[in-house]
Enzyme design. Structure first.
Site, PDB file in Angstrom:
ATOM      1  CE1 TYR A 165     -33.521 -25.911 -17.039  1.00 43.47           C
ATOM      2  CE2 TYR A 165     -32.021 -27.564 -16.200  1.00 43.47           C
ATOM      3  CZ  TYR A 165     -32.595 -26.914 -17.263  1.00 43.47           C
ATOM      4  OH  TYR A 165     -32.249 -27.281 -18.533  1.00 43.47           O
ATOM      5  CD  GLU A 181     -26.347 -32.670 -23.297  1.00 46.89           C
ATOM      6  OE1 GLU A 181     -27.104 -33.106 -22.401  1.00 46.89           O
ATOM      7  OE2 GLU A 181     -25.238 -32.168 -23.050  1.00 46.89           O
ATOM      8  CE1 TYR A 236     -25.217 -32.130 -14.510  1.00 50.45           C
ATOM      9  CE2 TYR A 236     -27.513 -32.198 -13.812  1.00 50.45           C
ATOM     10  CZ  TYR A 236     -26.477 -31.557 -14.467  1.00 50.45           C
ATOM     11  OH  TYR A 236     -26.704 -30.344 -15.066  1.00 50.45           O
TER      12      TYR A 236
HETATM   13  C1  3EB Z   1     -30.296 -29.457 -19.962  1.00 52.34           C
HETATM   14  O1  3EB Z   1     -30.698 -28.770 -20.907  1.00 52.34           O
HETATM   15  C2  3EB Z   1     -29.574 -30.722 -20.347  1.00 52.34           C
HETATM   16  O2  3EB Z   1     -24.825 -29.224 -16.283  1.00 52.34           O
HETATM   17  O3  3EB Z   1     -23.346 -28.263 -17.557  1.00 52.34           O
HETATM   18  C3  3EB Z   1     -26.827 -29.586 -20.840  1.00 52.34           C
HETATM   19  C4  3EB Z   1     -25.670 -28.819 -20.927  1.00 52.34           C
HETATM   20  C5  3EB Z   1     -27.189 -30.131 -19.620  1.00 52.34           C
HETATM   21  C6  3EB Z   1     -24.874 -28.583 -19.793  1.00 52.34           C
HETATM   22  C7  3EB Z   1     -24.421 -28.858 -17.392  1.00 52.34           C
HETATM   23  C8  3EB Z   1     -26.390 -29.905 -18.501  1.00 52.34           C
HETATM   24  C9  3EB Z   1     -25.246 -29.123 -18.581  1.00 52.34           C
HETATM   25  O4  3EB Z   1     -30.499 -29.178 -18.773  1.00 52.34           O
HETATM   26  C10 3EB Z   1     -28.400 -31.013 -19.498  1.00 52.34           C
END
Ligand code: 3EB
Length: 322
Positions: free
Chosen positions: A201, A314, A142
């Site tokens: 993040y 999710e 990822y």
């Molecule tokens: C998060 O909230 C969960 O990498 O495009 C959610 C939606 C998440 C999109 C992306 C990742 C993505 O971080 C993961």
């Protein structure tokens, strides 16, 4: 005398779940099957997403109420009508030297195509890759995907990231599927006050923060396109190992997004949703949660891996105002 045709923007695509097989009509912008092929449809608007469905075989259909043109260019296929554009890339990591390079390839094709079209405002994008959690630390697949994605995004995404979903499929490590919805007018990006924006993040989640918005309000403000939403509070994953608690936290996040986007509260028949479940054994827990808390929302439950190992579920989808 009749009024002349109004110059206001056409409505957002209508999204519906219908039993397969479905018929594509001249106003279908895109349609999606899920899992192993049942029906072969040779049309650039048809994409079979590599995630298995729990329950009956259902297709997702986007209708724009306007005539749609479509075509293919190499790994990319597209359709457009009524000011809306669908584009999809399917490619194999082995042809591009791995996850990062395949993601860069897919996003380069998409951003170049988008930049050459009037529908250059990308509102929503979906990403499906195999074995998403394989690899330790910064080497997790990822995280390589995130690096390739931002590398290929280019100028069309510089105005702000679209809403997105990134989920792991179980159809082998090679296949990468990316598809998007764009339009000729800008939408409005919406963040979740309960969550740190993904592009902010901290380092612990990887070298390249994920590039997506929590939601976008499509032009005309009549529908909120909701990104993949999980039990993330602040930047941390909540309730590791507890499917029911993660579902509850996810719904609090979804409710907060509706409020942030100025949408009516609650998910009803105007809210087609998808739930991605890591473990098949949790599909029943999802169904019973949905019966209690989302009784009216059209719902697909799909078998897919969430991009953080500790996250079990999710939810993404749409919330129409009317
Ligand atoms: C998060 O909230 C969960 O990498 O495009 C959610 C939606 C998440 C999109 C992306 C990742 C993505 O971080 C993961």
């Amino acid at each position: 005398m009749r009024d002349p045709a109004p110059s206001i923007s056409p409505l957002a695509p209508r999204v519906a779940y219908r039993p397969e097989p479905i018929a594509l009509t001249p106003t279908t912008l895109a349609a999606f099957g899920f899992g192993a092929p049942a029906t072969a449809v040779d049309d650039p608007r048809w994409l079979r997403v590599a995630l298995e469905l729990f329950g009956d075989r259902v297709a997702e259909v986007w209708d724009v109420g306007a005539d749609v043109a479509h075509g293919r260019e190499g790994d990319l296929r597209w359709s457009r009508g009524g000011g809306w554009l669908f584009a999809a890339v399917e490619c194999h990591e082995g042809d591009h030297g791995g996850t990062e390079h395949a993601a860069r390839h897919a996003y380069s094709l998409l951003s170049r195509f988008i930049a050459a079209n009037p529908e250059r405002h990308v509102q929503r994008i979906w990403n499906y890759l195999g074995d998403i959690n394989d690899g330790k630390g910064d080497e997790e697949r990822y995280k390589h995907f995130c690096t390739g994605r931002i590398g290929g995004m280019g100028d069309v995404f510089a105005q702000g990231f679209p809403a997105a979903t990134a989920i792991g499929h179980h159809a082998g490590p090679s296949l990468l599927q990316v598809y998007l919805l764009a339009t000729d007018r800008p939408g409005t990006r919406v963040e979740n006050p309960r969550q740190v924006s993904a592009w902010q993040y901290p380092r612990q989640y990887g070298r390249t923060p994920p590039s997506f918005a929590r939601a976008t309000l499509l032009p005309a403000d009549d529908v909120l396109a909701i990104s993949g939403t999980a039990a993330v509070v602040g930047h941390a994953s909540a309730h590791a190992g507890d499917i029911d608690a993660q579902l509850g936290e996810t719904l609090r996040n979804l409710d907060a997004l509706l409020a942030a986007g100025g949408m009516p509260a609650g998910f009803d028949a105007r809210s087609p949703l998808k739930v991605y479940v890591r473990h098949a054994a949790h599909a029943d827990a999802v169904r019973s949660f949905a019966t209690r808390h989302l009784p009216d929302a059209p719902l697909l439950v799909l078998h897919g891996d969430i991009c953080r190992q500790e996250l079990l579920v999710e939810i993404d989808g749409w919330r129409y105002r009317r």
